[in-house]
Design a protein around this motif. Structure first.
Motif, PDB file in Angstrom:
ATOM      1  N   THR A 147     -18.735  -8.001 -13.280  1.00 41.53           N
ATOM      2  CA  THR A 147     -19.373  -9.099 -14.023  1.00 41.53           C
ATOM      3  C   THR A 147     -18.317  -9.900 -14.769  1.00 41.53           C
ATOM      4  O   THR A 147     -17.196  -9.424 -14.995  1.00 41.53           O
ATOM      5  CB  THR A 147     -20.394  -8.557 -15.041  1.00 41.53           C
ATOM      6  OG1 THR A 147     -19.685  -7.766 -16.008  1.00 41.53           O
ATOM      7  CG2 THR A 147     -21.484  -7.742 -14.370  1.00 41.53           C
ATOM      8  N   LYS A 148     -18.672 -11.116 -15.155  1.00 43.26           N
ATOM      9  CA  LYS A 148     -17.741 -11.982 -15.891  1.00 43.26           C
ATOM     10  C   LYS A 148     -17.289 -11.314 -17.197  1.00 43.26           C
ATOM     11  O   LYS A 148     -16.121 -11.405 -17.573  1.00 43.26           O
ATOM     12  CB  LYS A 148     -18.383 -13.335 -16.201  1.00 43.26           C
ATOM     13  CG  LYS A 148     -18.714 -14.155 -14.977  1.00 43.26           C
ATOM     14  CD  LYS A 148     -17.501 -14.804 -14.402  1.00 43.26           C
ATOM     15  CE  LYS A 148     -17.909 -15.703 -13.237  1.00 43.26           C
ATOM     16  NZ  LYS A 148     -16.781 -16.165 -12.472  1.00 43.26           N
TER      17      LYS A 148
ATOM     18  N   ILE B 193     -15.330 -13.148  -8.648  1.00 44.18           N
ATOM     19  CA  ILE B 193     -16.613 -13.527  -8.050  1.00 44.18           C
ATOM     20  C   ILE B 193     -17.493 -12.276  -8.141  1.00 44.18           C
ATOM     21  O   ILE B 193     -17.283 -11.319  -7.401  1.00 44.18           O
ATOM     22  CB  ILE B 193     -16.483 -13.961  -6.578  1.00 44.18           C
ATOM     23  CG1 ILE B 193     -15.502 -15.116  -6.419  1.00 44.18           C
ATOM     24  CG2 ILE B 193     -17.864 -14.335  -6.027  1.00 44.18           C
ATOM     25  CD1 ILE B 193     -15.257 -15.538  -4.972  1.00 44.18           C
ATOM     26  N   PRO B 194     -18.439 -12.260  -9.078  1.00 49.67           N
ATOM     27  CA  PRO B 194     -19.293 -11.077  -9.214  1.00 49.67           C
ATOM     28  C   PRO B 194     -20.017 -10.755  -7.902  1.00 49.67           C
ATOM     29  O   PRO B 194     -20.350 -11.655  -7.126  1.00 49.67           O
ATOM     30  CB  PRO B 194     -20.287 -11.481 -10.304  1.00 49.67           C
ATOM     31  CG  PRO B 194     -19.564 -12.529 -11.093  1.00 49.67           C
ATOM     32  CD  PRO B 194     -18.725 -13.267 -10.088  1.00 49.67           C
TER      33      PRO B 194
ATOM     34  N   THR C 114     -13.373 -10.397 -18.204  1.00 45.87           N
ATOM     35  CA  THR C 114     -12.643 -10.919 -19.365  1.00 45.87           C
ATOM     36  C   THR C 114     -12.093  -9.805 -20.260  1.00 45.87           C
ATOM     37  O   THR C 114     -11.126 -10.034 -20.981  1.00 45.87           O
ATOM     38  CB  THR C 114     -13.514 -11.871 -20.208  1.00 45.87           C
ATOM     39  OG1 THR C 114     -14.697 -11.188 -20.595  1.00 45.87           O
ATOM     40  CG2 THR C 114     -13.856 -13.124 -19.439  1.00 45.87           C
ATOM     41  N   THR C 115     -12.673  -8.618 -20.219  1.00 44.32           N
ATOM     42  CA  THR C 115     -12.148  -7.517 -21.037  1.00 44.32           C
ATOM     43  C   THR C 115     -10.847  -6.960 -20.474  1.00 44.32           C
ATOM     44  O   THR C 115     -10.115  -6.275 -21.175  1.00 44.32           O
ATOM     45  CB  THR C 115     -13.164  -6.368 -21.170  1.00 44.32           C
ATOM     46  OG1 THR C 115     -13.461  -5.849 -19.876  1.00 44.32           O
ATOM     47  CG2 THR C 115     -14.420  -6.824 -21.865  1.00 44.32           C
ATOM     48  N   GLY C 116     -10.552  -7.247 -19.212  1.00 49.33           N
ATOM     49  CA  GLY C 116      -9.296  -6.814 -18.616  1.00 49.33           C
ATOM     50  C   GLY C 116      -9.359  -6.870 -17.108  1.00 49.33           C
ATOM     51  O   GLY C 116     -10.275  -6.310 -16.510  1.00 49.33           O
ATOM     52  N   HIS C 117      -8.408  -7.586 -16.495  1.00 49.77           N
ATOM     53  CA  HIS C 117      -8.371  -7.722 -15.042  1.00 49.77           C
ATOM     54  C   HIS C 117      -6.933  -7.739 -14.541  1.00 49.77           C
ATOM     55  O   HIS C 117      -5.995  -7.876 -15.322  1.00 49.77           O
ATOM     56  CB  HIS C 117      -9.115  -8.989 -14.581  1.00 49.77           C
ATOM     57  CG  HIS C 117      -8.535 -10.249 -15.130  1.00 49.77           C
ATOM     58  ND1 HIS C 117      -8.902 -10.761 -16.358  1.00 49.77           N
ATOM     59  CD2 HIS C 117      -7.590 -11.090 -14.645  1.00 49.77           C
ATOM     60  CE1 HIS C 117      -8.227 -11.873 -16.593  1.00 49.77           C
ATOM     61  NE2 HIS C 117      -7.411 -12.095 -15.565  1.00 49.77           N
ATOM     62  N   ILE C 118      -6.769  -7.586 -13.254  1.00 53.04           N
ATOM     63  CA  ILE C 118      -5.451  -7.608 -12.632  1.00 53.04           C
ATOM     64  C   ILE C 118      -4.943  -9.052 -12.625  1.00 53.04           C
ATOM     65  O   ILE C 118      -5.717  -9.990 -12.427  1.00 53.04           O
ATOM     66  CB  ILE C 118      -5.528  -7.032 -11.198  1.00 53.04           C
ATOM     67  CG1 ILE C 118      -6.005  -5.581 -11.263  1.00 53.04           C
ATOM     68  CG2 ILE C 118      -4.195  -7.137 -10.491  1.00 53.04           C
ATOM     69  CD1 ILE C 118      -6.338  -4.970  -9.923  1.00 53.04           C
TER      70      ILE C 118
ATOM     71  N   VAL D 150     -11.754  -5.258  -5.928  1.00 54.65           N
ATOM     72  CA  VAL D 150     -11.721  -4.405  -7.110  1.00 54.65           C
ATOM     73  C   VAL D 150     -13.091  -4.429  -7.774  1.00 54.65           C
ATOM     74  O   VAL D 150     -13.647  -5.496  -8.020  1.00 54.65           O
ATOM     75  CB  VAL D 150     -10.663  -4.919  -8.120  1.00 54.65           C
ATOM     76  CG1 VAL D 150     -10.635  -4.045  -9.354  1.00 54.65           C
ATOM     77  CG2 VAL D 150      -9.300  -4.995  -7.473  1.00 54.65           C
ATOM     78  N   CYS D 151     -13.614  -3.246  -8.053  1.00 50.52           N
ATOM     79  CA  CYS D 151     -14.851  -3.132  -8.837  1.00 50.52           C
ATOM     80  C   CYS D 151     -14.546  -2.194 -10.006  1.00 50.52           C
ATOM     81  O   CYS D 151     -13.384  -1.898 -10.275  1.00 50.52           O
ATOM     82  CB  CYS D 151     -16.008  -2.638  -7.974  1.00 50.52           C
ATOM     83  SG  CYS D 151     -15.795  -0.978  -7.317  1.00 50.52           S
TER      84      CYS D 151
END
Length: 140
Positions: free
Chosen positions: A61-62, A76-77, A66-70, A99-100
């Motif tokens: 989810t968006k 794209i959810p 936003t809490t942490g991504h590569i 990535v999930c």
């Protein structure tokens, strides 16, 4: 060995059914192995990013994104992937690493993208596996 031959002669229908089931199982396993995306480790993902220009697709989810991504991951959810996969069209020749959160939802995304001709890989353990490998995340 003779007992097996006697059994096969006396129970030809049962024997034929067993052979048919074994053939069908073999065919199904072959199809499954062809269609399933390969799971890769975070270290392999980095190699693919550096050497093959692999694209990171984050299907969380968006808010989770936003809490942490590569770094440089495209968000794209999964719920929107079927309608927004065209954002990836220009990268169709590049491998896509999905990535999930924990590696459980990414096979579904891989099947959606594979149906549209993309080459996909699944990050083992998802973002949790990435964190466990002490890989960096970007916030925001």
């Amino acid at each position: 060995m003779q007992d097996i031959l006697v059994f096969l002669q006396h129970h030809s229908t049962l024997s034929a059914s067993l052979i048919a089931v074994l053939i069908l199982l073999t065919i199904l396993e072959f199809i499954k192995s062809k269609n399933s995306a390969q799971r890769i480790t975070p270290a392999r993902a980095i190699q693919m990013i550096n050497h093959q220009n692999a694209i990171i697709l984050d299907i969380r989810t968006k808010d989770a994104y936003t809490t942490g991504h590569i770094v440089d991951a495209i968000s794209i959810p999964l719920t929107e992937l079927e309608s927004k996969y065209k954002k990836l069209e220009k990268s169709k020749t590049q491998p896509i690493i999905i990535v999930c959160a924990a590696g459980l939802e990414s096979p579904r995304a891989a099947s959606i993208l594979a149906a549209h001709g993309f080459t996909t890989h699944l990050l083992s353990g998802g973002i949790r596996g990435w964190k466990d490998s002490d890989m960096p995340l970007v916030k925001g």
